[in-house]
Design an enzyme around this catalytic site. Structure first.
Site, PDB file in Angstrom:
ATOM      1  CG  ASP A   1       6.777  11.903   8.572  1.00 58.17           C
ATOM      2  OD1 ASP A   1       7.140  12.871   7.867  1.00 58.17           O
ATOM      3  OD2 ASP A   1       6.890  10.716   8.211  1.00 58.17           O
TER       4      ASP A   1
ATOM      5  N   GLY B   1       6.821   3.922   4.298  1.00 54.66           N
ATOM      6  CA  GLY B   1       7.103   5.039   5.184  1.00 54.66           C
ATOM      7  C   GLY B   1       8.551   4.993   5.618  1.00 54.66           C
ATOM      8  N   GLY B   2       8.906   5.916   6.515  1.00 54.70           N
ATOM      9  CA  GLY B   2      10.282   5.996   6.964  1.00 54.70           C
ATOM     10  C   GLY B   2      10.742   4.722   7.656  1.00 54.70           C
TER      11      GLY B   2
ATOM     12  CG  LEU C   1      -2.039  -0.978   1.310  1.00 57.95           C
ATOM     13  CD1 LEU C   1      -2.697  -0.926   2.670  1.00 57.95           C
ATOM     14  CD2 LEU C   1      -3.049  -0.722   0.215  1.00 57.95           C
ATOM     15  N   GLY C   2       2.011   1.176   0.613  1.00 59.49           N
ATOM     16  CA  GLY C   2       2.844   2.369   0.688  1.00 59.49           C
ATOM     17  C   GLY C   2       4.104   2.089   1.471  1.00 59.49           C
TER      18      GLY C   2
ATOM     19  N   GLY D   1       9.159   1.541   7.427  1.00 64.15           N
ATOM     20  CA  GLY D   1       8.791   0.246   6.883  1.00 64.15           C
ATOM     21  C   GLY D   1       7.773   0.345   5.770  1.00 64.15           C
TER      22      GLY D   1
ATOM     23  CE  LYS E   1       5.295   1.997   9.804  1.00 65.26           C
ATOM     24  NZ  LYS E   1       5.107   3.287  10.463  1.00 65.26           N
TER      25      LYS E   1
ATOM     26  CB  VAL F   1       1.812   0.169   4.819  1.00 64.00           C
ATOM     27  CG1 VAL F   1       0.419  -0.195   5.320  1.00 64.00           C
ATOM     28  CG2 VAL F   1       2.508   1.080   5.811  1.00 64.00           C
TER      29      VAL F   1
END
Ligand SMILES: *[C@@H]1O[C@H](CO)[C@@H](O)[C@H](O)[C@H]1NC(C)=O
Ligand SMILES: *[C@@H]1O[C@H](CO)[C@@H](O)[C@H](O)[C@H]1NC(C)=O
Ligand SMILES: *[C@@H]1O[C@H](CO)[C@@H](O)[C@H](O)[C@H]1NC(C)=O
Ligand SMILES: *[C@@H]1O[C@H](CO)[C@@H](O)[C@H](O)[C@H]1NC(C)=O
Ligand SMILES: *[C@@H]1O[C@H](CO)[C@@H](O)[C@H](O)[C@H]1NC(C)=O
Length: 679
Positions: A484, A357-358, A354-355, A360, A387, A362
């Site tokens: 963030d 991030g800093g 899905l995406g 890890g 995540k 998701v």
């Protein structure tokens, strides 16, 4: 019962649709043109503004060598909505326009080529559209239906193969070969006269009858009367040819040796407002789905009803199972088995991603819950977001537990809910509610997403984020900074409510764990444009730096531009904040609104948000509004902040007092009920 209700609802909304027909027209009127109105138009090719006219091709008598083989377009900068795709009445927007043209030529110049009123999908002129192509098409694309253009040509040079002799007007559809032409020799109009003569033109289009009429008269002051009879009258359904959102403007060209000026001296335009209103959102559904739906429902009424009821029951069963399962476990959130999460995410398959991030990646996960509750006997499937922390070392574990301890105690309708966690074999995982609408970032920029994020949704999202921040900063028993805040961390539920996610960087303030440096991520991890200037000096996140990030998100959501990308404007590149601030200073802050919204937004709300965005972007942290005030402003209970015309200078260490009272230009942002710079 359910069925009857639906039919009535659709039926009644269908009725209101026809009752709503009287629509306000959008109007503009230019009596002359000068550089001051430059930004209201889009220019391409050899066009410009030269007082008092729009010049489609160059205007000069002394340097006639500059005139041949030119073409240009000038379009009004906003497109107009000419039809709605789901409108069964097949209405097209009516419009009336009138303008004054001047196609002067010197005696020794053979007249050519001509000028056209143009409806087009953009302002971009095709290559090599000079000469006979009138700035409309060229040799390659002439006649191509994907041109999506309709034009009325005022042609002062006839092409033997397809034009009538001499000056003529014509209706052009995707081609310079007119569908209908009207020679002007009878009417006594000399389109490109070698004397001082201007012409008034009126073009009326009726979107119901689809009749288009063109009138023309010599423009002689003091009064110019519209003739009683049109020169050209034609039935044309614009919906068959032009895009639903199209630009209005002009195109023109010169040839070689045929040259003339191609000027527009005045221009009025009124276009029916076809925008779907707030209450018309439902209407569109009512119209598009409603009519066939009424038939379908009437045919299979009861059957559908049963299915519908069954589905509802199943959905609520799923929910109660999830909740039941969670409740039975001591201490929510619950612990998940690693292998279950692995299975749910198809072994953390790329396709489930899905995406990122800093901390890890998701993934989307599908959990198959076993039915522990024997009374229903239904096994449920639940979608979750998993995540997976990338750093499986000690630091990772600290990040993980920091996030867990904070998140699991936070409860707010605009925060993504944590469902559980897993910590096996050094693998750290958090399980969140799944957000079906993905991230705000996706909605703002994903080009595969055809629908521009609606203004109502944008406003609602920002209200939600403000309320979540307010909760984190003030209402939760310990102050929490998110640190963030950015579009990719704002998720949307099925109803476009904002849910703040990714607390990977959040820390409980009194834990003194709010420093960026300590994260060993090579300095400030936040994304460019969202990070407050003082953070580059302190390395610390504060509620004020969250507010700065929020300001960036506000400007981003209203303008549809990423804070990290500079905005080109009049030969320079500005940061998003600087650009909006400049527009504010020049009294045109509204121009910062996302062009993709066209006119489908609330002007007052947009201005309020932009000013709030600027206020939050104040370089001095103590001058930024705090979340309670932000929340009040956004919900309309407090006046819009007063923003100084020039962006205050960032100084470090902060020296607020040096420019507070004496220098009004740099006066700080205050909440004031007084006059606003903008209106
Ligand atoms: C016309 O517009 C396009 C797209 O904005 C641009 O690339 C091109 O350079 C412009 N051409 C002229 C001659 O202005
Ligand atoms: C155009 O003009 C006609 C006749 O003057 C008027 O009835 C109509 O409302 C106008 N339409 C628009 C969109 O302004
Ligand atoms: C016509 O215009 C199109 C679009 O600008 C361009 O791709 C094409 O090369 C042009 N044809 C000629 C002959 O210049
Ligand atoms: C005007 O031009 C048309 C077509 O080119 C021609 O048939 C007609 O006779 C002309 N009328 C006059 C008055 O010259
Ligand atoms: C035509 O328009 C130009 C520009 O506005 C003006 O200078 C000129 O006097 C006009 N001519 C006539 C005959 O009205």
């Amino acid at each position: 019962m359910v069925i009857v209700y639906i039919v009535i609802l659709l039926h009644s909304s269908f009725k209101t649709a026809s009752a709503q027909s009287p629509k306000k027209a959008k109007v503009f009127a230019y009596d002359m043109f000068d550089e001051g109105v430059h930004s209201s138009f889009l220019f391409n090719g050899s066009s410009s503004i030269d007082f008092p006219a729009l010049q489609l091709t160059p205007d000069t008598y002394n340097e006639a060598f500059k005139l041949p083989r030119k073409s240009g377009r000038i379009m009004y900068k906003h497109p107009f909505r000419l039809w709605l795709s789901d409108d069964i009445e097949n209405d097209v927007a009516s419009f009336n326009t009138s303008f004054v043209i001047n196609n002067y030529r010197m005696k020794e110049w053979p007249a050519g080529e001509g000028l056209a009123f143009l409806i087009a999908p953009d302002h971009i002129i095709p290559e090599n559209s000079y000469g006979q192509w009138l700035g409309l098409t060229n040799e390659t694309i002439d006649g191509d239906p994907t041109n999506h253009i309709v034009a009325i040509e005022f042609d002062s040079k006839s092409q033997e193969e397809f034009d009538p002799d001499g000056d003529h007007i014509g209706l052009n559809i995707n081609s310079i070969k007119s569908k209908t032409t009207v020679p002007l020799n009878d009417s006594g109009f000399d389109l490109a006269p070698d004397m001082d003569a201007n012409y008034s033109v009126w073009i009326d289009y009726n979107g119901k009858s689809k009749v288009l009429e063109v009138y023309m008269a010599r423009y002689v002051l003091p009064s110019v009367e519209k003739p009683s009879k049109p020169l050209l009258k034609e039935t044309i359904n614009l919906k068959d040819h032009v895009k639903d959102k199209s630009y209005f403007g002009f195109a023109a060209s010169t040839g070689d040796p045929d040259i003339q000026l191609n000027c527009i001296l005045k221009w009025n335009l009124e276009v029916d407002d076809l925008r779907p209103r707030k209450d018309m959102k439902r209407l569109n559904i009512g119209i598009g789905v409603g009519v066939p739906a009424i038939l379908v429902l009437a045919l299979c009424g009861l059957k559908l009803g049963l299915v519908y009821l069954k589905k509802r029951k199943r959905a609520s069963d799923e929910e109660s199972i999830l909740h039941g399962t969670l409740k039975r476990l001591p201490g929510i959130p619950r612990e998940f088995k690693y292998r279950d999460l692995k299975k749910a995410t198809n072994n953390f398959n790329e396709s489930m991603k899905l995406g990122q991030g800093g901390f890890g990646v998701v993934y989307r996960g599908i959990l198959h819950e076993k039915a522990n509750d024997t009374s229903t006997g239904v096994a449920a499937t639940v979608q979750v977001a998993v995540k997976k922390f990338s750093r499986d070392n000690v630091h990772g574990k600290d990040d993980f537990f920091a996030e867990l301890t904070i998140i699991h105690r936070l409860r707010h309708k605009h925060l993504v809910r944590l469902l559980g966690w897993s910590h096996e074999k050094g693998k750290l995982l958090l399980v969140y509610e799944f957000m079906p609408n993905g991230s705000l970032e996706k909605h703002l920029y994903d080009s595969s997403n055809q629908n521009t994020l609606h203004w109502r949704h944008r406003y609602k999202i920002l209200t939600g984020v403000a309320s979540a921040l307010h909760y984190l900063h003030n209402e939760f028993d310990q102050k929490v900074v998110h640190r963030d805040l950015k579009a990719s961390n704002i998720l949307l539920d099925s109803d476009y409510n904002a849910r703040l996610g990714d607390f990977g960087l959040a820390r409980v303030l009194d834990n003194d764990r709010n420093s960026y440096a300590e994260l060993e991520l090579g300095g400030v991890p936040g994304t460019m444009g969202y990070v407050a200037p003082e953070c580059f000096h302190t390395g610390k996140a504060t509620p004020e730096s969250d507010v700065y990030g929020f300001g960036a998100v506000v400007l981003e959501v209203v303008s549809g531009r990423t804070p990290g990308v500079r905005v080109p404007y009049e030969q320079q590149n500005y940061s998003l904040v600087d650009w909006v601030w400049m527009l504010h200073r020049e009294g045109r802050i509204q121009e910062a609104v996302d062009e993709r919204l066209y006119d489908d937004y609330d002007v007052d709300e947009a201005k309020r948000l932009l000013l709030l965005g600027l206020a939050c972007s104040h370089p001095t942290d103590s001058e930024r509004p705090q979340t309670p005030a932000i929340y009040q402003i956004i919900s309309g209970n407090s006046p819009t902040p007063c923003v100084p015309p020039f962006k205050p200078v960032f100084t470090w260490p902060s020296m607020v007092s040096t420019f507070s009272s004496s220098d009004t230009t740099f006066s700080s942002i205050t909440l004031s009920s007084g006059a606003q710079g903008e209106n």
